[in-house]
Design an enzyme around this catalytic site. Structure first.
Site, PDB file in Angstrom:
ATOM      1  CG  HIS A 185      32.151  20.997  53.175  1.00  0.00           C
ATOM      2  ND1 HIS A 185      31.112  21.687  52.600  1.00  0.00           N
ATOM      3  CD2 HIS A 185      32.753  21.874  54.018  1.00  0.00           C
ATOM      4  CE1 HIS A 185      31.084  22.920  53.090  1.00  0.00           C
ATOM      5  NE2 HIS A 185      32.058  23.067  53.944  1.00  0.00           N
ATOM      6  CB  CYS A 193      33.902  24.547  51.404  1.00  0.00           C
ATOM      7  SG  CYS A 193      34.456  25.317  52.943  1.00  0.00           S
ATOM      8  NE  ARG A 209      26.056  23.360  53.211  1.00  0.00           N
ATOM      9  CZ  ARG A 209      26.558  23.778  52.053  1.00  0.00           C
ATOM     10  NH1 ARG A 209      25.843  23.641  50.943  1.00  0.00           N
ATOM     11  NH2 ARG A 209      27.755  24.321  51.992  1.00  0.00           N
TER      12      ARG A 209
HETATM   13 CO    CO Z   1      32.950  24.789  54.524  1.00  0.00          CO
END
Ligand code: CO
Length: 214
Positions: free
Chosen positions: A99, A102, A47
């Site tokens: 991010h 995660c 993503r």
């Molecule tokens: Co990650």
């Protein structure tokens, strides 16, 4: 979205046509070489599409991705990437981008046997250990998870500073600059944590300093 192998190759043909319609010499220029100013180290998570979310063009960013954007000193892959980026490409900036949500960070918070991942996630668990007091003060689980994502970015920025190739280039040119970022997968926002790595690393940096070795 590519659902089949055939579609992937069809998409590729379409992509070529689009690029050529904008610039007939697009691939001619691309094949001449790269001159990126940035080394981006991010998570392998599907993503977190590095170039796409930064609006970057091919040739602009040198990229390395692994589970949970870790800089592990015994990982010859990342050491080679950093050396090449710093010495040959002479990148001006190194970005560590974590991010929220995660999976790697989440897995590190759950004690279980995960095979090869046990070893990899140990680095993350060490980040938790280093910041245990702060993390365990956060009662809300999601907020604690988010904070670990941020602290992991901070610690990996510090790990970049420990690398000899980075230090040598620093003493020579003053570059690269190290940046800690978070991609907020919940709203698409890229967040600069504005970390002053040398300040955070502090006094203890002296024991990692390779300058006396030349
Ligand atoms: Co990650």
């Amino acid at each position: 979205m590519a659902h089949t192998f055939e579609q992937i190759f069809e998409n590729n043909e379409q992509w070529i046509a689009e690029k050529l319609s904008i610039d007939p010499d697009y691939f001619g220029k691309l094949s001449k070489g790269q001159n990126p100013e940035y080394l981006y180290i991010g998570c392998s998570d599907s993503r977190v599409t590095a170039e796409d979310l930064m609006g970057a063009m091919p040739g602009q960013i040198f990229i390395h991705r692994n589970i949970a954007n870790l800089v592990v000193p015994t990982d010859s892959n990342i050491n080679a990437v950093v050396q090449y980026a710093v010495e040959h490409l002479k990148v001006k900036h190194i970005i560590i981008c974590g991010h929220y949500e995660c999976g790697g960070v989440k897995a590190a918070l759950q004690p279980s046997d995960m095979g090869q991942l046990n070893n990899w996630l140990q680095t993350l668990r060490d980040v938790y250990r280093l910041h245990q007091a702060e993390l365990e003060q956060i009662t809300e689980e999601k907020a604690r998870f988010d904070r670990l994502v941020e602290l992991n970015v901070q610690e990996q920025c510090i790990n970049i500073v420990k690398i000899d190739h980075v230090q040598k280039m620093w003493y020579k040119t003053g570059f690269p600059t190290i940046h800690g970022w978070i991609f907020n997968v919940r709203n698409g926002k890229l967040i600069d944590l504005k970390l002053d790595i040398l300040e955070i690393f502090g006094e203890v940096r002296k024991i990692y300093d390779l300058k006396p070795l030349g």
